[in-house]
Design a protein around this motif. Structure first.
Motif, PDB file in Angstrom:
ATOM      1  N   GLN A 117       4.213  -2.414  54.474  1.00  0.00           N
ATOM      2  CA  GLN A 117       5.564  -2.970  54.407  1.00  0.00           C
ATOM      3  C   GLN A 117       5.559  -4.391  53.836  1.00  0.00           C
ATOM      4  OE1 GLN A 117       3.939  -2.175  57.196  1.00  0.00           O
ATOM      5  NE2 GLN A 117       3.922  -3.983  58.513  1.00  0.00           N
ATOM      6  N   ASP A 118       4.395  -5.057  53.840  1.00  0.00           N
ATOM      7  CA  ASP A 118       4.267  -6.408  53.297  1.00  0.00           C
ATOM      8  C   ASP A 118       3.720  -6.364  51.870  1.00  0.00           C
ATOM      9  OD1 ASP A 118       5.147  -7.536  55.681  1.00  0.00           O
ATOM     10  OD2 ASP A 118       3.119  -7.589  56.519  1.00  0.00           O
ATOM     11  N   ALA A 119       4.336  -5.575  51.042  1.00  0.00           N
ATOM     12  CA  ALA A 119       3.873  -5.389  49.674  1.00  0.00           C
ATOM     13  C   ALA A 119       4.410  -6.488  48.762  1.00  0.00           C
ATOM     14  CB  ALA A 119       4.327  -4.024  49.164  1.00  0.00           C
ATOM     15  N   ARG A 120       3.734  -6.648  47.625  1.00  0.00           N
ATOM     16  CA  ARG A 120       4.165  -7.602  46.603  1.00  0.00           C
ATOM     17  C   ARG A 120       4.011  -6.971  45.230  1.00  0.00           C
ATOM     18  NH1 ARG A 120       1.352 -13.410  47.421  1.00  0.00           N
ATOM     19  NH2 ARG A 120       0.907 -13.200  49.610  1.00  0.00           N
ATOM     20  N   ILE A 121       4.848  -7.411  44.331  1.00  0.00           N
ATOM     21  CA  ILE A 121       4.692  -7.014  42.936  1.00  0.00           C
ATOM     22  C   ILE A 121       3.491  -7.779  42.386  1.00  0.00           C
ATOM     23  CG2 ILE A 121       5.725  -7.110  40.631  1.00  0.00           C
ATOM     24  CD1 ILE A 121       8.469  -6.931  41.983  1.00  0.00           C
ATOM     25  N   ASN A 122       2.644  -7.081  41.637  1.00  0.00           N
ATOM     26  CA  ASN A 122       1.495  -7.728  41.014  1.00  0.00           C
ATOM     27  C   ASN A 122       1.977  -8.471  39.770  1.00  0.00           C
ATOM     28  OD1 ASN A 122      -0.988  -8.598  40.205  1.00  0.00           O
ATOM     29  ND2 ASN A 122      -1.783  -6.577  39.661  1.00  0.00           N
ATOM     30  N   GLY A 123       2.444  -9.695  39.988  1.00  0.00           N
ATOM     31  CA  GLY A 123       2.954 -10.518  38.899  1.00  0.00           C
ATOM     32  C   GLY A 123       2.712 -11.989  39.192  1.00  0.00           C
ATOM     33  N   PHE A 124       2.771 -12.798  38.168  1.00  0.00           N
ATOM     34  CA  PHE A 124       2.481 -14.219  38.308  1.00  0.00           C
ATOM     35  C   PHE A 124       3.366 -14.879  39.369  1.00  0.00           C
ATOM     36  CE2 PHE A 124       3.273 -18.650  37.252  1.00  0.00           C
ATOM     37  CZ  PHE A 124       1.977 -19.142  37.257  1.00  0.00           C
ATOM     38  N   ALA A 125       4.673 -14.685  39.276  1.00  0.00           N
ATOM     39  CA  ALA A 125       5.590 -15.361  40.197  1.00  0.00           C
ATOM     40  C   ALA A 125       5.338 -14.941  41.643  1.00  0.00           C
ATOM     41  CB  ALA A 125       7.038 -15.083  39.807  1.00  0.00           C
ATOM     42  N   SER A 126       5.123 -13.656  41.883  1.00  0.00           N
ATOM     43  CA  SER A 126       4.918 -13.165  43.251  1.00  0.00           C
ATOM     44  C   SER A 126       3.634 -13.699  43.872  1.00  0.00           C
ATOM     45  CB  SER A 126       4.862 -11.638  43.262  1.00  0.00           C
ATOM     46  OG  SER A 126       6.078 -11.095  42.862  1.00  0.00           O
ATOM     47  N   LEU A 127       2.613 -13.891  43.042  1.00  0.00           N
ATOM     48  CA  LEU A 127       1.306 -14.282  43.581  1.00  0.00           C
ATOM     49  C   LEU A 127       1.034 -15.778  43.501  1.00  0.00           C
ATOM     50  CD1 LEU A 127      -0.816 -11.389  42.064  1.00  0.00           C
ATOM     51  CD2 LEU A 127      -0.124 -11.650  44.451  1.00  0.00           C
ATOM     52  N   TRP A 128       1.488 -16.440  42.445  1.00  0.00           N
ATOM     53  CA  TRP A 128       1.016 -17.796  42.176  1.00  0.00           C
ATOM     54  C   TRP A 128       2.088 -18.876  42.113  1.00  0.00           C
ATOM     55  CZ3 TRP A 128      -3.696 -17.468  43.349  1.00  0.00           C
ATOM     56  CH2 TRP A 128      -4.427 -16.338  43.055  1.00  0.00           C
ATOM     57  N   LEU A 129       3.364 -18.535  42.062  1.00  0.00           N
ATOM     58  CA  LEU A 129       4.401 -19.555  41.903  1.00  0.00           C
ATOM     59  C   LEU A 129       4.442 -20.525  43.088  1.00  0.00           C
ATOM     60  CD1 LEU A 129       6.623 -20.623  40.075  1.00  0.00           C
ATOM     61  CD2 LEU A 129       8.229 -19.158  41.288  1.00  0.00           C
ATOM     62  N   ALA A 130       4.528 -20.014  44.298  1.00  0.00           N
ATOM     63  CA  ALA A 130       4.595 -20.894  45.480  1.00  0.00           C
ATOM     64  C   ALA A 130       3.334 -21.748  45.634  1.00  0.00           C
ATOM     65  CB  ALA A 130       4.855 -20.078  46.746  1.00  0.00           C
ATOM     66  N   PRO A 131       2.120 -21.180  45.496  1.00  0.00           N
ATOM     67  CA  PRO A 131       0.938 -22.041  45.606  1.00  0.00           C
ATOM     68  C   PRO A 131       0.906 -23.134  44.538  1.00  0.00           C
ATOM     69  CG  PRO A 131       0.287 -19.740  45.732  1.00  0.00           C
ATOM     70  CD  PRO A 131       1.734 -19.762  45.412  1.00  0.00           C
ATOM     71  N   LEU A 132       1.295 -22.803  43.316  1.00  0.00           N
ATOM     72  CA  LEU A 132       1.264 -23.810  42.256  1.00  0.00           C
ATOM     73  C   LEU A 132       2.305 -24.902  42.464  1.00  0.00           C
ATOM     74  CD1 LEU A 132       0.603 -21.690  39.049  1.00  0.00           C
ATOM     75  CD2 LEU A 132      -0.869 -23.416  40.064  1.00  0.00           C
ATOM     76  N   VAL A 133       3.507 -24.524  42.859  1.00  0.00           N
ATOM     77  CA  VAL A 133       4.556 -25.521  43.066  1.00  0.00           C
ATOM     78  C   VAL A 133       4.201 -26.432  44.245  1.00  0.00           C
ATOM     79  CG1 VAL A 133       6.963 -25.842  43.761  1.00  0.00           C
ATOM     80  CG2 VAL A 133       6.404 -24.194  41.980  1.00  0.00           C
ATOM     81  N   LEU A 134       3.860 -25.846  45.384  1.00  0.00           N
ATOM     82  CA  LEU A 134       3.543 -26.663  46.562  1.00  0.00           C
ATOM     83  C   LEU A 134       2.266 -27.471  46.360  1.00  0.00           C
ATOM     84  CD1 LEU A 134       4.476 -24.179  49.410  1.00  0.00           C
ATOM     85  CD2 LEU A 134       5.723 -26.203  48.683  1.00  0.00           C
ATOM     86  N   GLY A 135       1.235 -26.838  45.811  1.00  0.00           N
ATOM     87  CA  GLY A 135      -0.010 -27.554  45.556  1.00  0.00           C
ATOM     88  C   GLY A 135       0.172 -28.651  44.522  1.00  0.00           C
ATOM     89  N   GLY A 136       0.957 -28.373  43.486  1.00  0.00           N
ATOM     90  CA  GLY A 136       1.212 -29.382  42.450  1.00  0.00           C
ATOM     91  C   GLY A 136       1.993 -30.565  42.984  1.00  0.00           C
ATOM     92  N   LEU A 137       3.036 -30.295  43.775  1.00  0.00           N
ATOM     93  CA  LEU A 137       3.798 -31.388  44.389  1.00  0.00           C
ATOM     94  C   LEU A 137       2.921 -32.198  45.331  1.00  0.00           C
ATOM     95  CD1 LEU A 137       7.223 -29.689  45.213  1.00  0.00           C
ATOM     96  CD2 LEU A 137       6.791 -31.492  43.537  1.00  0.00           C
ATOM     97  N   GLY A 138       2.078 -31.506  46.084  1.00  0.00           N
ATOM     98  CA  GLY A 138       1.171 -32.198  47.002  1.00  0.00           C
ATOM     99  C   GLY A 138       0.176 -33.060  46.271  1.00  0.00           C
ATOM    100  N   LEU A 139      -0.387 -32.547  45.201  1.00  0.00           N
ATOM    101  CA  LEU A 139      -1.353 -33.309  44.414  1.00  0.00           C
ATOM    102  C   LEU A 139      -0.687 -34.523  43.782  1.00  0.00           C
ATOM    103  CD1 LEU A 139      -4.310 -33.158  43.636  1.00  0.00           C
ATOM    104  CD2 LEU A 139      -3.650 -31.859  41.610  1.00  0.00           C
ATOM    105  N   LEU A 140       0.522 -34.335  43.272  1.00  0.00           N
ATOM    106  CA  LEU A 140       1.266 -35.439  42.658  1.00  0.00           C
ATOM    107  C   LEU A 140       1.575 -36.525  43.695  1.00  0.00           C
ATOM    108  CD1 LEU A 140       2.732 -36.490  40.103  1.00  0.00           C
ATOM    109  CD2 LEU A 140       4.765 -35.324  40.960  1.00  0.00           C
TER     110      LEU A 140
END
Length: 159
Positions: A117-140
């Motif tokens: 029931q906790d499935a995700r679409i295998n796509g860039f936004a589903s897998l990497w958007l949140a980590p990149l945005v939060l990690g990028g803001l944190g690094l900045l």
């Protein structure tokens, strides 16, 4: 002299707060990235199809009551058959406008066997958007806070 010392302390605390804020966001981004990596390593894969788009209104800020700043986002609703033969349906947690997917479009679905029931679409936004945005803001933020702290330290040593 007292005002100058107090102002220096306040600036130090602000710099520390910005660094801590950045570090927190960076850690959350890294945790989310780790979850995505773990899912990619352990996931079952299935072919799915976008059966519909669920349109929701996203409020851009709770401070403004101006409805013109509200955005309609399309969240794909995906149907797939899990390894146990059951038909499953889920709504993606990532929405966009314009929509990233169309009704009827075929997608690859990633899910854990113990919680399909906790499935995700295998796509860039589903897998990497949140980590990149939060990690990028944190690094900045951590970088800016560190730079400010270093400049303040050099100035106090020079004085």
């Amino acid at each position: 002299m007292q005002v100058q010392v107090r102002g220096r302390r306040v600036r130090r605390w602000i710099a520390f707060g910005v660094i801590a804020f950045g570090a927190l966001f960076l850690v959350v981004g890294l945790i989310l990235a780790g979850q995505s990596v773990s899912l990619l390593a352990d996931a079952k894969r299935a072919r799915g199809a976008v059966v519909s788009l669920e349109w929701r209104t996203e409020h851009s800020s709770s401070f403004h009551k101006n409805r013109s700043s509200d955005k309609r986002m399309a969240y794909p609703v995906v149907e797939f058959t899990s390894a146990d033969g059951k038909q499953r349906t889920f709504r993606s947690s990532v929405g966009s406008n314009p929509p990233s997917y169309e009704a009827g479009e075929r997608v690859e679905v990633l899910y854990r066997a113990d919680s399909p029931q906790d499935a995700r679409i295998n796509g860039f936004a589903s897998l990497w958007l949140a980590p990149l945005v939060l990690g990028g803001l944190g690094l900045l933020a951590a970088g800016i806070g560190t730079a400010v702290a270093l400049v303040m330290r050099r100035r106090s040593q020079a004085a």
